[in-house]
Scaffold this motif. Structure first.
Motif, mmCIF file in Angstrom:
data_model
loop_
_atom_site.group_PDB
_atom_site.id
_atom_site.type_symbol
_atom_site.label_atom_id
_atom_site.label_comp_id
_atom_site.label_asym_id
_atom_site.label_seq_id
_atom_site.Cartn_x
_atom_site.Cartn_y
_atom_site.Cartn_z
ATOM 1 N N SER B 180 4.451 58.902 61.722
ATOM 2 C CA SER B 180 5.660 58.281 62.265
ATOM 3 C C SER B 180 5.854 58.756 63.697
ATOM 4 N N ALA B 181 6.647 58.000 64.442
ATOM 5 C CA ALA B 181 6.961 58.382 65.823
ATOM 6 C C ALA B 181 7.711 59.714 65.838
ATOM 7 N N ASN B 198 0.097 58.380 66.022
ATOM 8 C CA ASN B 198 0.797 57.779 64.888
ATOM 9 C C ASN B 198 -0.135 56.769 64.233
ATOM 10 N N TYR B 199 -0.743 57.167 63.118
ATOM 11 C CA TYR B 199 -1.784 56.307 62.525
ATOM 12 C C TYR B 199 -1.198 55.045 61.914
ATOM 13 N N LYS B 200 0.112 54.990 61.779
ATOM 14 C CA LYS B 200 0.704 53.767 61.243
ATOM 15 C C LYS B 200 0.894 52.714 62.334
ATOM 16 N N GLU B 201 0.634 53.102 63.572
ATOM 17 C CA GLU B 201 0.821 52.156 64.679
ATOM 18 C C GLU B 201 -0.479 51.555 65.168
ATOM 19 N N THR B 202 -1.601 51.904 64.543
ATOM 20 C CA THR B 202 -2.878 51.350 64.985
ATOM 21 C C THR B 202 -3.790 51.163 63.787
#
Lengths: 339, 339
Positions: B180-181, B198-202
């Protein structure tokens, strides 16, 4: 001596599996050795799985071949002309030369081969790079102790067949994976492996391994990768060592679909997986060759060769590696010695 | 003191992801300490990803829990009655006790916690098992040298957050993956990591890592596994070390679809992947705790805790680990100290 020199070049980079069109045989003049060089006539050419990697663009452990460039590989040849090296015509030498009838090389890039020690072709196999890879990968990386169970994939190949025998000499119990009944009988009857598994006869590698190695796996020498390695990971014992030497099952994949999913197996077992390159052991090559030579001479290590006849058939020899057609070291015989 | 003791048991083995039905809260009598035992009232209970493994039948690194058996975990508690141990009522102790209001334990199975050194909850986090796991996994297994690039997954968790800070103290450049950020800002702003991803953003972990670690990866501390680890493997430098501590992304998989497919990356890089268990470092636990304590006291290591209130909510605290709900150590607060 003929005036023309047949040379294989990389016709194009393969997508997926290489095929005959990956290679082009061109005719060139026989080269003149420059100062400090010798002209070498190829007798045997080695084809090896790692060469697939040199056909790929981009970073690899060997420099990529350029399209249109001559292919290179291990060669045992005969010096036909000398221009200021330590060699003279008739000497048998080994070096990393071209897939060609003739190559030139600087003196320091050639190693003398003693034809009285063993058949000269062994300088490309059990007494050459594959033998040394097996020797160091087993003794220094996988490190089977006496009583350990040692598993090797590609067990009937040039590296695997020697690795298993080196592990036997260290006192390990040795299990090999190979791809035919003939190969399994080679492992069990000729090489003295404790068990061979024909992976083409089962889908359940894990069960086959659990049966062949009921005490689990202490040291694993991996030439193949993929689902067999998945199965071996499930059978590792505490403090197991995995030597990653090759991954031939993966070399033709353009995109590896997935990565290491069973690393969790390593936690519980405090296991270590280590990739290695034989070049890192270069200072000790002579030691290894001497030891392997002794073992071959006194019969402790047995070797076999699969020989493709004729330089023009070198691509078939290479492509056969990925179909499991060879037992022991795959060679291409290019010419007989003079005299 | 109440007469009833709430105890969580394993209601059934989870298939895939555990849920609230995996747990049952039963009422029992408060146990009597036998000879050589103390009765301990739980103050804080630790929930940890490895506990997922104890819910599974079959071999694991921790003994599997039986269905219907009380669950166990790290506890910080207060001695309420002593029957011949070195402790007395009011002492704060830590041990591997039950998910319960009260547990009995033999004296040698309890460690004294000094409430003046640091908040007592840290005995389950930065000064407890997670901190020691980070300490030894970083210093002894991943071994980042000064100037190395060190990558850690689960970087905002109890282990990862300490591992990254230990690597910083060794002089490494530290990159962390988190989900998360807010976690990335925790890494970069509070812990002093050089970069957080943030692995949830890519979807392209490889590109994100190549940007954050343009010089490649020398040491990798893996708590997560799966596709992020695949990406890290492609960025390893020569002689890289991978410490496999956990694989939380894989723990809920009933069947691991595939195994290690990118081991080829290890060959070229002569890289080593090593699983480890913190128990193997037990003789040096005190040394680690002392060093971590110094670092915490002088501000070199920062820690955070996520606290779930109430024993009855322990399952939610545990389940949240797999949803990435915690920053730093996830604890369950069961009771306040007396007096």
């Amino acid at each position: 001596m003929t005036d023309t020199n047949r040379v294989f070049t990389l016709a194009k980079r393969p997508e997926g599996k290489p095929n005959r069109d990956t290679f082009e045989l061109v005719e060139r003049d026989v080269p003149e050795p420059g100062p400090g060089e010798a002209l070498v006539r190829t007798l045997y050419l080695s084809v090896d799985p790692y060469m697939r990697d040199r056909m790929r663009a981009g970073e690899s452990y060997a420099e990529p071949w350029g399209v249109g460039d001559p292919l290179e590989g291990g060669v045992v040849g005969e010096v036909v002309a000398d221009n200021g090296t330590e060699f003279e015509a008739g000497d048998v030498v080994a070096g990393n030369l071209r897939w060609a009838d003739f190559s030139t090389a600087a003196g320091p890039d050639l190693q003398r081969v003693d034809p009285d020690l063993a058949p000269i072709s062994t300088a490309l196999g059990v007494l050459g790079m594959p033998g040394r890879t097996a020797y160091f990968g087993t003794r220094e990386v996988a490190q089977p102790d006496a009583g350990d169970t040692f598993v090797v994939t590609g067990a009937a190949g040039a590296v695997g067949s020697v690795a298993g025998q080196v592990a036997k000499l260290q006192g390990a119990r040795v299990v090999g994976f190979a791809g035919s009944a003939e190969k399994v009988s080679f492992l069990e009857d000729d090489l003295g492996f404790d068990a061979g598994i024909n992976y083409k006869e089962t889908d359940d590698y894990r069960a086959a391994l659990a049966e062949a190695a009921p005490g689990g796996v202490d040291a694993y020498f991996d030439n193949v990768g993929g689902p067999i390695t998945d199965a071996v990971f499930t059978q590792l014992n505490v403090d197991a060592r995995v030597a990653v030497c090759g991954q031939i099952s993966q070399y033709n994949a353009e995109e590896l679909p997935t990565g290491p999913r069973k690393l969790g197996q390593l936690i519980q077992k405090r296991a270590t997986v280590e990739g290695f390159l034989i070049q890192d052991f270069a200072p000790r090559f002579e030691q290894a060759t001497r030891q392997l030579g002794r073992w071959v001479q006194n019969g402790d290590i047995t070797y076999r060769e699969t020989v493709t006849e004729g330089l023009e058939n070198a691509p078939e020899g290479f492509l056969g590696l990925f179909e499991g057609e060879n037992i022991g070291k795959q060679l291409v015989k290019v010419a007989d010695r003079e005299e």
